[in-house]
Design a protein around this motif. Structure first.
Motif, PDB file in Angstrom:
ATOM      1  N   LYS A  68       0.842  -1.191   0.000  1.00 38.45           N
ATOM      2  CA  LYS A  68       0.000   0.000   0.000  1.00 38.45           C
ATOM      3  C   LYS A  68       0.883   1.250   0.000  1.00 38.45           C
ATOM      4  N   GLU A  69       0.785   2.017  -1.070  1.00 37.52           N
ATOM      5  CA  GLU A  69       1.611   3.217  -1.201  1.00 37.52           C
ATOM      6  C   GLU A  69       0.827   4.457  -0.770  1.00 37.52           C
ATOM      7  N   VAL A  70       1.496   5.340  -0.060  1.00 35.73           N
ATOM      8  CA  VAL A  70       0.904   6.623   0.334  1.00 35.73           C
ATOM      9  C   VAL A  70       1.281   7.664  -0.715  1.00 35.73           C
ATOM     10  N   THR A  71       0.290   8.335  -1.281  1.00 28.75           N
ATOM     11  CA  THR A  71       0.523   9.317  -2.344  1.00 28.75           C
ATOM     12  C   THR A  71       0.185  10.715  -1.859  1.00 28.75           C
ATOM     13  N   TRP A  72       0.675  11.707  -2.611  1.00 29.73           N
ATOM     14  CA  TRP A  72       0.403  13.091  -2.243  1.00 29.73           C
ATOM     15  C   TRP A  72      -1.096  13.420  -2.264  1.00 29.73           C
ATOM     16  N   PRO A  73      -1.885  12.978  -3.258  1.00 31.42           N
ATOM     17  CA  PRO A  73      -3.326  13.264  -3.201  1.00 31.42           C
ATOM     18  C   PRO A  73      -3.986  12.731  -1.927  1.00 31.42           C
ATOM     19  N   MET A  74      -3.560  11.573  -1.432  1.00 32.13           N
ATOM     20  CA  MET A  74      -4.101  11.028  -0.185  1.00 32.13           C
ATOM     21  C   MET A  74      -3.741  11.937   0.991  1.00 32.13           C
ATOM     22  N   VAL A  75      -2.476  12.344   1.051  1.00 34.24           N
ATOM     23  CA  VAL A  75      -2.024  13.216   2.131  1.00 34.24           C
ATOM     24  C   VAL A  75      -2.736  14.567   2.048  1.00 34.24           C
ATOM     25  N   ARG A  76      -2.848  15.113   0.844  1.00 35.15           N
ATOM     26  CA  ARG A  76      -3.504  16.420   0.657  1.00 35.15           C
ATOM     27  C   ARG A  76      -4.947  16.388   1.135  1.00 35.15           C
ATOM     28  N   GLN A  77      -5.659  15.301   0.826  1.00 36.20           N
ATOM     29  CA  GLN A  77      -7.061  15.169   1.242  1.00 36.20           C
ATOM     30  C   GLN A  77      -7.180  15.146   2.763  1.00 36.20           C
ATOM     31  N   THR A  78      -6.322  14.367   3.420  1.00 32.81           N
ATOM     32  CA  THR A  78      -6.404  14.276   4.881  1.00 32.81           C
ATOM     33  C   THR A  78      -5.999  15.591   5.543  1.00 32.81           C
ATOM     34  N   ILE A  79      -5.009  16.280   4.979  1.00 30.64           N
ATOM     35  CA  ILE A  79      -4.613  17.583   5.528  1.00 30.64           C
ATOM     36  C   ILE A  79      -5.760  18.577   5.393  1.00 30.64           C
ATOM     37  N   TRP A  80      -6.399  18.585   4.243  1.00 31.58           N
ATOM     38  CA  TRP A  80      -7.490  19.520   4.002  1.00 31.58           C
ATOM     39  C   TRP A  80      -8.627  19.312   5.004  1.00 31.58           C
ATOM     40  N   VAL A  81      -9.049  18.062   5.205  1.00 32.94           N
ATOM     41  CA  VAL A  81     -10.144  17.773   6.143  1.00 32.94           C
ATOM     42  C   VAL A  81      -9.725  18.146   7.564  1.00 32.94           C
ATOM     43  N   THR A  82      -8.475  17.846   7.921  1.00 35.03           N
ATOM     44  CA  THR A  82      -7.986  18.169   9.269  1.00 35.03           C
ATOM     45  C   THR A  82      -8.020  19.673   9.504  1.00 35.03           C
ATOM     46  N   PHE A  83      -7.505  20.461   8.552  1.00 34.64           N
ATOM     47  CA  PHE A  83      -7.520  21.917   8.693  1.00 34.64           C
ATOM     48  C   PHE A  83      -8.951  22.443   8.736  1.00 34.64           C
ATOM     49  N   TRP A  84      -9.813  21.911   7.886  1.00 33.36           N
ATOM     50  CA  TRP A  84     -11.206  22.345   7.845  1.00 33.36           C
ATOM     51  C   TRP A  84     -11.877  22.135   9.205  1.00 33.36           C
ATOM     52  N   ASN A  85     -11.677  20.948   9.795  1.00 29.01           N
ATOM     53  CA  ASN A  85     -12.277  20.668  11.098  1.00 29.01           C
ATOM     54  C   ASN A  85     -11.778  21.616  12.175  1.00 29.01           C
ATOM     55  N   HIS A  86     -10.480  21.897  12.154  1.00 28.52           N
ATOM     56  CA  HIS A  86      -9.920  22.763  13.189  1.00 28.52           C
ATOM     57  C   HIS A  86     -10.354  24.215  13.014  1.00 28.52           C
ATOM     58  N   VAL A  87     -10.448  24.669  11.782  1.00 28.85           N
ATOM     59  CA  VAL A  87     -10.834  26.065  11.548  1.00 28.85           C
ATOM     60  C   VAL A  87     -12.330  26.277  11.778  1.00 28.85           C
ATOM     61  N   MET A  88     -13.150  25.335  11.315  1.00 28.71           N
ATOM     62  CA  MET A  88     -14.603  25.516  11.357  1.00 28.71           C
ATOM     63  C   MET A  88     -15.232  25.088  12.681  1.00 28.71           C
ATOM     64  N   TYR A  89     -14.584  24.205  13.429  1.00 29.82           N
ATOM     65  CA  TYR A  89     -15.220  23.675  14.634  1.00 29.82           C
ATOM     66  C   TYR A  89     -14.376  23.912  15.888  1.00 29.82           C
ATOM     67  N   ILE A  90     -13.098  23.560  15.833  1.00 31.25           N
ATOM     68  CA  ILE A  90     -12.259  23.669  17.026  1.00 31.25           C
ATOM     69  C   ILE A  90     -11.961  25.126  17.356  1.00 31.25           C
ATOM     70  N   LEU A  91     -11.607  25.925  16.351  1.00 26.43           N
ATOM     71  CA  LEU A  91     -11.264  27.326  16.602  1.00 26.43           C
ATOM     72  C   LEU A  91     -12.426  28.122  17.199  1.00 26.43           C
ATOM     73  N   PRO A  92     -13.646  28.059  16.625  1.00 23.08           N
ATOM     74  CA  PRO A  92     -14.753  28.804  17.234  1.00 23.08           C
ATOM     75  C   PRO A  92     -15.047  28.390  18.681  1.00 23.08           C
ATOM     76  N   SER A  93     -15.002  27.079  18.943  1.00 21.17           N
ATOM     77  CA  SER A  93     -15.261  26.635  20.319  1.00 21.17           C
ATOM     78  C   SER A  93     -14.148  27.101  21.257  1.00 21.17           C
ATOM     79  N   SER A  94     -12.930  27.192  20.741  1.00 22.71           N
ATOM     80  CA  SER A  94     -11.814  27.661  21.561  1.00 22.71           C
ATOM     81  C   SER A  94     -11.960  29.144  21.886  1.00 22.71           C
ATOM     82  N   VAL A  95     -12.373  29.911  20.900  1.00 28.76           N
ATOM     83  CA  VAL A  95     -12.573  31.349  21.125  1.00 28.76           C
ATOM     84  C   VAL A  95     -13.690  31.571  22.141  1.00 28.76           C
ATOM     85  N   ALA A  96     -14.770  30.791  22.011  1.00 30.33           N
ATOM     86  CA  ALA A  96     -15.868  30.896  22.975  1.00 30.33           C
ATOM     87  C   ALA A  96     -15.389  30.548  24.382  1.00 30.33           C
TER      88      ALA A  96
END
Length: 309
Positions: A68-96
């Protein structure tokens, strides 16, 4: 004159961490800041191995699923979802939390070493049971799996960025356990922050897809800790190995599957497990086939008089 303080092994470390940084460490934003930052730092070395170390044979020989090879598109997808979750959900709750929660008081005295060790150990045991139970429910209840957990299983061979490749609600569930379990013991700030960072290290190590000889599961006694091979097998066989770290409950409830080791090697225990499961599937199929045959015969007998008429 200040009374002489009892000597504590962790006091010099706590003094270095705390002195001059009380406002920063006591901010409600600090746990989120340190967790997110530390997570990105922890996954980075393994991302480099996955993307740029494909020819590093001294490292790649420890890969659990070498085909099983790890490719850049796989890494890019997981990074994108991780950043999205932190910006849209974790950051607002942290500010609150920062707005409504007062700063955390920092005890200038470090926790005793024994208290520090047992509270972190107990927190891991409780978290393992807490998330392991929820994890099993995610897999057993179909709509929960489909809507909350399936995203994490898009990759049958995990890599480091898959650690937090989660539905936002599952990420919140994990964060809740990591943050609040030490509070059950009224743990010292140093203990709480240490547990949070150690939990990140262990979670990332469980998803790297490598069975390194220095990994913790090799030196834990009695096979009580699973590590990367165990969780890798969970992604390979999703109805097994629900506990994130330890093996106790999985073995007790019959959901434990022996893992593969470096190079995709299958142990005799794993081969016996797979043989047993094949026999069970064949037996179940035979039983279903037999029931269907009897039902078919019954229907034909009931229809025979009708046809004769």
């Amino acid at each position: 004159m200040e009374p002489e303080r009892e000597f504590r092994v962790l006091q010099p470390i706590w003094d270095i961490i705390r002195d001059g940084r009380e406002d920063f460490l006591g901010s409600p934003l600090f746990p989120v800041f340190i967790s997110v930052t530390f997570y990105f730092v922890a996954v980075l070395p393994f991302m480099i191995i996955d993307l740029y170390g494909k020819e590093w044979h001294r490292v790649q020989k420890y890969k659990i699923q070498p085909n099983k090879e790890v490719t850049w598109p796989m890494v890019r997808q997981t990074i994108w979802v991780t950043f999205w979750n932190h910006v849209m959900y974790i950051l607002p709750s942290s500010v609150a939390q920062w707005i409504w929660q007062p700063p955390i008081p920092l005890d200038p005295i470090a926790p005793p070493l024994w208290e520090y060790v047992w509270q972190i150990s107990a927190s891991f045991v409780i978290f393992d049971t807490y998330y392991g139970s929820i994890h099993a429910v995610f897999h057993k209840v179909r709509f929960l799996y489909r809507w909350l957990h399936a995203i994490h299983h898009e990759y049958h061979s995990p890599f480091s960025w898959v650690t937090q490749y989660l539905h936002p609600w599952e990420l919140i569930i994990v964060g809740f356990g990591t943050t609040f379990i030490p509070w059950l013991f009224n743990a010292h700030c140093f203990t709480t922050y240490s547990f949070m960072l150690l939990n990140i290290i262990i979670a990332v190590e469980s998803h790297i897809g490598f069975d390194f000889p220095w990994a913790a599961h090799h030196w834990f006694p009695f096979g009580i800790y699973g590590g990367a091979p165990k969780h890798d097998m969970h992604h390979y066989k999703p109805l097994t190995n629900f506990q994130p770290y330890f093996n106790t409950w999985d073995k007790l409830f019959g959901t434990y599957c022996p893992p593969m080791s470096a190079g995709g090697h299958k142990s005799a225990e794993l081969l016996a497990f797979e043989s047993k499961k094949r026999s069970e599937r064949q037996k179940n199929f035979k039983n279903v086939f037999t029931v269907c045959g009897w039902l078919n015969l019954y229907v034909w007998k009931k229809l025979a008089p009708v046809r004769a008429a």
